[in-house]
Design a protein around this motif. Sequence first.
Motif, short mmCIF file in Angstrom:
data_model
loop_
_atom_site.label_atom_id
_atom_site.label_comp_id
_atom_site.label_asym_id
_atom_site.label_seq_id
_atom_site.Cartn_x
_atom_site.Cartn_y
_atom_site.Cartn_z
N SER A 1 4.37 -2.89 3.63
CA SER A 1 3.24 -2.79 2.53
C SER A 1 3.68 -2.03 1.36
CB SER A 1 1.90 -2.27 3.08
OG SER A 1 2.14 -0.81 3.23
N GLN B 1 1.84 0.35 -0.01
CA GLN B 1 1.73 1.83 0.43
C GLN B 1 2.94 2.29 1.34
OE1 GLN B 1 -0.20 -0.93 0.76
NE2 GLN B 1 -2.19 -0.46 -0.43
N GLU C 1 -3.63 -7.43 3.33
CA GLU C 1 -2.66 -6.80 2.59
C GLU C 1 -1.20 -7.87 2.65
OE1 GLU C 1 -0.44 -3.28 4.22
OE2 GLU C 1 -1.84 -2.48 2.75
N ARG D 1 2.99 -7.76 2.56
CA ARG D 1 4.11 -7.25 2.71
C ARG D 1 5.25 -7.64 2.08
NH1 ARG D 1 2.85 -3.39 6.83
NH2 ARG D 1 0.99 -3.76 7.87
#
Length: 143
Positions: A43, A45, A84, A86
């Motif tokens: 991800s 993040q 989310e 990736r």
Amino acid sequence: MLDTDDRVRVDAIRDQIRAGGRRWTIAKGAIVEALLAGPGHLSPQRIHEIIARQYPQIDPSTVYRALLTLADEGVVHTLGQPGEARYGLADEPHHHAICGGCGLQSEIPATAVARLLTAAGAVTGFQFDRDSVTLTGRCVDCA
């Protein structure tokens, strides 16, 4: 630390970007290295967490922008996950298997599904995108 094979991949990706008249930045290099070192697709993040250790000046918004640019340049691809995205490197052809139970991801070499895509195309009349096939199912632990 990257091994010699990974360093060769980084250099090839850098050369590809520069050959297209685009800029190679510290952020792009750090992202490519994080994707090589990380487990599977990551991800934004998680990529930021990895690179912030060495490059604290690179903020999350820079990672997002650089990932979008790298995707436009064909260096990374996006693997959609519920909630989310990736990202993974796109320099070596592969496809994906995702467990619907636990979310485990596995890469499938492109050669393993090439004949299947040809056969499916013959039956359906479709020309399938050979760069991005995602199969869903259950892994051994969830089956």
